[in-house]
Design a protein around this motif. Structure first.
Motif, PDB file in Angstrom:
ATOM      1  N   LYS A 107       0.845  -1.190   0.000  1.00  0.00           N
ATOM      2  CA  LYS A 107       0.000   0.000   0.000  1.00  0.00           C
ATOM      3  C   LYS A 107       0.881   1.241   0.000  1.00  0.00           C
ATOM      4  O   LYS A 107       1.730   1.421   0.880  1.00  0.00           O
ATOM      5  N   CYS A 108       0.670   2.096  -1.023  1.00  0.00           N
ATOM      6  CA  CYS A 108       1.526   3.274  -1.179  1.00  0.00           C
ATOM      7  C   CYS A 108       0.688   4.534  -1.330  1.00  0.00           C
ATOM      8  O   CYS A 108      -0.387   4.524  -1.942  1.00  0.00           O
ATOM      9  N   LEU A 109       1.201   5.619  -0.780  1.00  0.00           N
ATOM     10  CA  LEU A 109       0.640   6.942  -1.033  1.00  0.00           C
ATOM     11  C   LEU A 109       1.042   7.332  -2.459  1.00  0.00           C
ATOM     12  O   LEU A 109       2.220   7.302  -2.807  1.00  0.00           O
ATOM     13  N   HIS A 110       0.070   7.690  -3.278  1.00  0.00           N
ATOM     14  CA  HIS A 110       0.313   7.882  -4.709  1.00  0.00           C
ATOM     15  C   HIS A 110       0.817   9.298  -4.971  1.00  0.00           C
ATOM     16  O   HIS A 110       0.028  10.243  -5.104  1.00  0.00           O
ATOM     17  N   ALA A 111       2.127   9.456  -5.097  1.00  0.00           N
ATOM     18  CA  ALA A 111       2.735  10.762  -5.365  1.00  0.00           C
ATOM     19  C   ALA A 111       3.281  10.842  -6.785  1.00  0.00           C
ATOM     20  O   ALA A 111       4.159  11.651  -7.073  1.00  0.00           O
ATOM     21  N   GLY A 112       2.734  10.009  -7.676  1.00  0.00           N
ATOM     22  CA  GLY A 112       3.176  10.039  -9.060  1.00  0.00           C
ATOM     23  C   GLY A 112       2.029  10.184 -10.037  1.00  0.00           C
ATOM     24  O   GLY A 112       2.167   9.871 -11.219  1.00  0.00           O
ATOM     25  N   SER A 113       0.891  10.678  -9.568  1.00  0.00           N
ATOM     26  CA  SER A 113      -0.321  10.721 -10.376  1.00  0.00           C
ATOM     27  C   SER A 113      -0.571  12.125 -10.921  1.00  0.00           C
ATOM     28  O   SER A 113      -0.128  13.127 -10.350  1.00  0.00           O
ATOM     29  N   PHE A 114      -1.317  12.192 -12.030  1.00  0.00           N
ATOM     30  CA  PHE A 114      -1.811  13.466 -12.551  1.00  0.00           C
ATOM     31  C   PHE A 114      -3.251  13.725 -12.107  1.00  0.00           C
ATOM     32  O   PHE A 114      -3.904  14.640 -12.609  1.00  0.00           O
ATOM     33  N   ASN A 115      -3.730  12.933 -11.195  1.00  0.00           N
ATOM     34  CA  ASN A 115      -5.083  13.087 -10.657  1.00  0.00           C
ATOM     35  C   ASN A 115      -5.060  14.188  -9.596  1.00  0.00           C
ATOM     36  O   ASN A 115      -5.339  13.967  -8.420  1.00  0.00           O
ATOM     37  N   PHE A 116      -4.740  15.416 -10.039  1.00  0.00           N
ATOM     38  CA  PHE A 116      -4.431  16.501  -9.113  1.00  0.00           C
ATOM     39  C   PHE A 116      -5.588  16.844  -8.179  1.00  0.00           C
ATOM     40  O   PHE A 116      -5.384  17.153  -7.008  1.00  0.00           O
ATOM     41  N   LEU A 117      -6.811  16.803  -8.682  1.00  0.00           N
ATOM     42  CA  LEU A 117      -7.970  17.201  -7.869  1.00  0.00           C
ATOM     43  C   LEU A 117      -8.656  16.015  -7.203  1.00  0.00           C
ATOM     44  O   LEU A 117      -9.701  16.183  -6.563  1.00  0.00           O
ATOM     45  N   GLY A 118      -8.105  14.825  -7.362  1.00  0.00           N
ATOM     46  CA  GLY A 118      -8.667  13.645  -6.714  1.00  0.00           C
ATOM     47  C   GLY A 118     -10.009  13.213  -7.261  1.00  0.00           C
ATOM     48  O   GLY A 118     -10.725  12.435  -6.622  1.00  0.00           O
ATOM     49  N   LEU A 119     -10.372  13.676  -8.469  1.00  0.00           N
ATOM     50  CA  LEU A 119     -11.702  13.378  -9.013  1.00  0.00           C
ATOM     51  C   LEU A 119     -11.809  11.977  -9.593  1.00  0.00           C
ATOM     52  O   LEU A 119     -12.890  11.564 -10.008  1.00  0.00           O
TER      53      LEU A 119
ATOM     54  N   ILE B 254      13.061  12.554 -10.777  1.00  0.00           N
ATOM     55  CA  ILE B 254      11.902  11.887 -10.176  1.00  0.00           C
ATOM     56  C   ILE B 254      10.798  12.925 -10.078  1.00  0.00           C
ATOM     57  O   ILE B 254      11.025  14.037  -9.593  1.00  0.00           O
ATOM     58  N   ARG B 255       9.614  12.569 -10.561  1.00  0.00           N
ATOM     59  CA  ARG B 255       8.491  13.499 -10.541  1.00  0.00           C
ATOM     60  C   ARG B 255       7.686  13.312  -9.256  1.00  0.00           C
ATOM     61  O   ARG B 255       7.278  12.200  -8.925  1.00  0.00           O
ATOM     62  N   ILE B 256       7.466  14.410  -8.564  1.00  0.00           N
ATOM     63  CA  ILE B 256       6.663  14.409  -7.334  1.00  0.00           C
ATOM     64  C   ILE B 256       5.364  15.144  -7.629  1.00  0.00           C
ATOM     65  O   ILE B 256       5.380  16.342  -7.929  1.00  0.00           O
ATOM     66  N   SER B 257       4.239  14.444  -7.550  1.00  0.00           N
ATOM     67  CA  SER B 257       2.935  15.042  -7.856  1.00  0.00           C
ATOM     68  C   SER B 257       2.104  15.158  -6.585  1.00  0.00           C
ATOM     69  O   SER B 257       2.156  14.286  -5.710  1.00  0.00           O
ATOM     70  N   ILE B 258       1.337  16.221  -6.512  1.00  0.00           N
ATOM     71  CA  ILE B 258       0.522  16.508  -5.333  1.00  0.00           C
ATOM     72  C   ILE B 258      -0.955  16.465  -5.710  1.00  0.00           C
ATOM     73  O   ILE B 258      -1.350  16.867  -6.799  1.00  0.00           O
ATOM     74  N   MET B 259      -1.774  15.960  -4.777  1.00  0.00           N
ATOM     75  CA  MET B 259      -3.223  15.905  -4.972  1.00  0.00           C
ATOM     76  C   MET B 259      -3.916  16.753  -3.911  1.00  0.00           C
ATOM     77  O   MET B 259      -3.366  16.980  -2.824  1.00  0.00           O
ATOM     78  N   SER B 260      -5.109  17.201  -4.240  1.00  0.00           N
ATOM     79  CA  SER B 260      -5.872  18.017  -3.285  1.00  0.00           C
ATOM     80  C   SER B 260      -6.305  17.199  -2.074  1.00  0.00           C
ATOM     81  O   SER B 260      -6.586  17.764  -1.012  1.00  0.00           O
ATOM     82  N   THR B 261      -6.344  15.880  -2.207  1.00  0.00           N
ATOM     83  CA  THR B 261      -6.786  15.012  -1.106  1.00  0.00           C
ATOM     84  C   THR B 261      -5.669  14.723  -0.109  1.00  0.00           C
ATOM     85  O   THR B 261      -5.915  14.091   0.912  1.00  0.00           O
ATOM     86  N   PHE B 262      -4.442  15.179  -0.388  1.00  0.00           N
ATOM     87  CA  PHE B 262      -3.343  14.967   0.548  1.00  0.00           C
ATOM     88  C   PHE B 262      -3.498  15.862   1.769  1.00  0.00           C
ATOM     89  O   PHE B 262      -3.982  17.000   1.668  1.00  0.00           O
ATOM     90  N   THR B 263      -3.071  15.348   2.886  1.00  0.00           N
ATOM     91  CA  THR B 263      -2.999  16.155   4.109  1.00  0.00           C
ATOM     92  C   THR B 263      -1.564  16.653   4.280  1.00  0.00           C
ATOM     93  O   THR B 263      -0.647  16.236   3.568  1.00  0.00           O
TER      94      THR B 263
END
Length: 466
Positions: A96-108, A439-448
């Motif tokens: 189980k991993c926190l997904h920091a490589g996604s383009f799902n920026f808004l968590g939709l 290494i690409r680090i991506s952030i999502m709105s659902t992250f705390t």
């Protein structure tokens, strides 16, 4: 003086003599050829010729080193396996991993309403049309999505494609032709590069986000145009950039670019695949970010495979410009239309962005938190640098030296085992523009805040573990 009748007799005599000799040699040549053919037909072949002994065959087999059918496959083909639903968390090889490589920026991608209505769309429309938009592939939801996109972006018209890559690669050659000149940032993504190739225009690359270098190139082009004013009247000039650059995470300097656009009469195209839904007070993109009227941009191209959490892409602008693509956009004319279930998902997610700007604000707050964590961390060293603007939802951790692949692979694997999924971008050989190993680090709105700190701390531990 020789009489005429003697000359005629002499000529006739020479002619018949030459003819007799020619016929004689023709006969000799034909006889020789016939003998050669008979020799070849009845000659006994030497079966022992070229035949190897058993020992020689064995040595030849031992020395044989066959060439591979293809070159060595890149490591990305030996991919990790995700076996559950993709969202904020993913299960990579049962970890189980926190997904920091996604383009799902808004968590939709986890929008429950979009999922439910997409299932209903399957029951109503089926999976897809299996035909282009112009040949019974247009469904009512396609028109509805185009209306919603035009209304959301505040423009006259929009056009929807079925594939994000082909949206950009088709839109550029729909307008730029062989005699035209295109000025493009040297860090543009691969889909823009393919669009530039397809246009067959003269392409001039300027240094990444360097407005001064761009103006120098524009002045050089102006001098060329001045030498042949008649020809220059037929040459159109385009400027193509990204709102947020995929390869670097940098925000384009739009205000300075607009000054050059008006000064040198350029047509400005912007790929907002990353900046759409992430920049601006309400997620309208780069123009809202700089508070610039969208009418100053000739064409905006965008993939729906990032913030909208669907598939496909769209272009928006004036009706005059957009309608041209319905007959000239190859990806629109010849590709099967976007499946209705994905069209419905895009409509619902677009409404979510419009009605809940808090999601965009949360993403932008997370970008600020990430920037603070990166600046306070020990990641920036003599070996590593961090690329990307503080407003960007993706950043790049760049390793400076030649053994970058080995080092970055180690970091990605370490982080994955520690519960953080990262991505090391891979590029095709055809992508000849400069790019850094990163290494690409991506952030999502659902992250705390704790999620973001976990990502940065895990990368720090990975670097110390090298």
């Amino acid at each position: 003086m020789i009489p005429n009748w003697d000359i005629n007799i002499l000529i006739d005599t020479c002619y018949f003599t030459i003819h007799e000799v020619t016929v004689k040699y023709h006969i000799y040549v034909q006889i020789l050829l016939a003998i050669l053919v008979l020799y070849i037909i009845f000659k006994k072949s030497d079966k022992s010729y070229g035949k190897l002994t058993t020992e020689a065959q064995k040595k030849a087999m031992e020395a044989w080193n066959p060439l591979p059918l293809v070159e060595n496959c890149p490591k990305m083909l030996h991919t990790d396996i995700v076996d559950k639903k993709i969202g904020k968390y993913i299960f990579v090889n049962n970890i189980k991993c926190l997904h920091a490589g996604s383009f799902n920026f808004l968590g939709l991608l986890e929008n429950k309403l979009a999922e439910e209505l997409a299932v209903r769309a399957v029951k109503k429309y089926g999976i897809g049309s299996c035909g282009p938009r112009g040949f019974y592939g247009t469904v009512d939801v396609h028109l509805h999505l185009e209306e919603e996109l035009a209304r959301f972006m505040g423009v006259q018209d929009a056009i929807v494609y079925s594939y994000g890559f082909s949206t950009i690669a088709s839109a550029i050659p729909a307008y730029a032709k062989r005699l035209d000149v295109i000025f493009a940032d040297e860090s543009v993504n691969f889909s823009i590069q393919k669009g530039l190739d397809a246009s067959r225009s003269k392409v001039v690359y300027f240094e990444h986000n360097n407005v001064q270098h761009l103006e120098e190139l524009l002045k050089e082009q102006a001098l060329i145009d001045a030498k042949n004013k008649k020809k220059s009247r037929k040459v159109r000039k385009f400027l193509i950039v990204e709102g947020i650059y995929l390869k670097t995470g940098d925000v384009c300097v739009l205000p300075e670019l607009l000054e050059l656009k008006h000064k040198y009469k350029l047509r400005l195209f912007i790929d907002e695949s990353i900046s759409f839904g992430t920049l601006g007070r309400t997620g309208h993109g780069i123009t809202e970010h700089f508070d610039i009227p969208i009418e100053n941009v000739d064409l905006i191209m965008c993939s729906m495979e990032n913030s909208l959490a669907s598939i496909g892409g769209f272009c928006v602008g004036s009706t005059y410009i957009v309608e041209h693509q319905r007959l000239s956009g190859l990806g629109y004319c010849f590709s099967a239309s976007l499946p209705p279930l994905l069209t419905v998902a895009a409509i619902i997610n677009l409404k979510d962005i419009n009605q809940n700007p808090f999601t965009v604000h949360k993403l932008q707050k997370n970008c600020e938190i990430l920037d603070n964590c990166l600046n306070r961390s020990e990641l920036i060293t003599d070996n590593f640098i961090i690329n990307g603007d503080s407003d960007s939802p993706l950043r790049h951790l760049v390793y400076k030296y030649e053994d970058a692949d080995e080092v970055l692979d180690h970091i990605v694997l370490f982080c994955q085992q520690e519960g953080v999924a990262l991505v090391k971008p891979e590029y095709l050989k055809e992508d000849k523009l400069p790019r850094d190993k990163s290494i690409r680090i991506s952030i999502m709105s659902t992250f705390t805040t704790s999620d973001i700190k976990q990502i940065v701390n895990t990368i720090e531990r990975a670097i110390k573990n090298i």
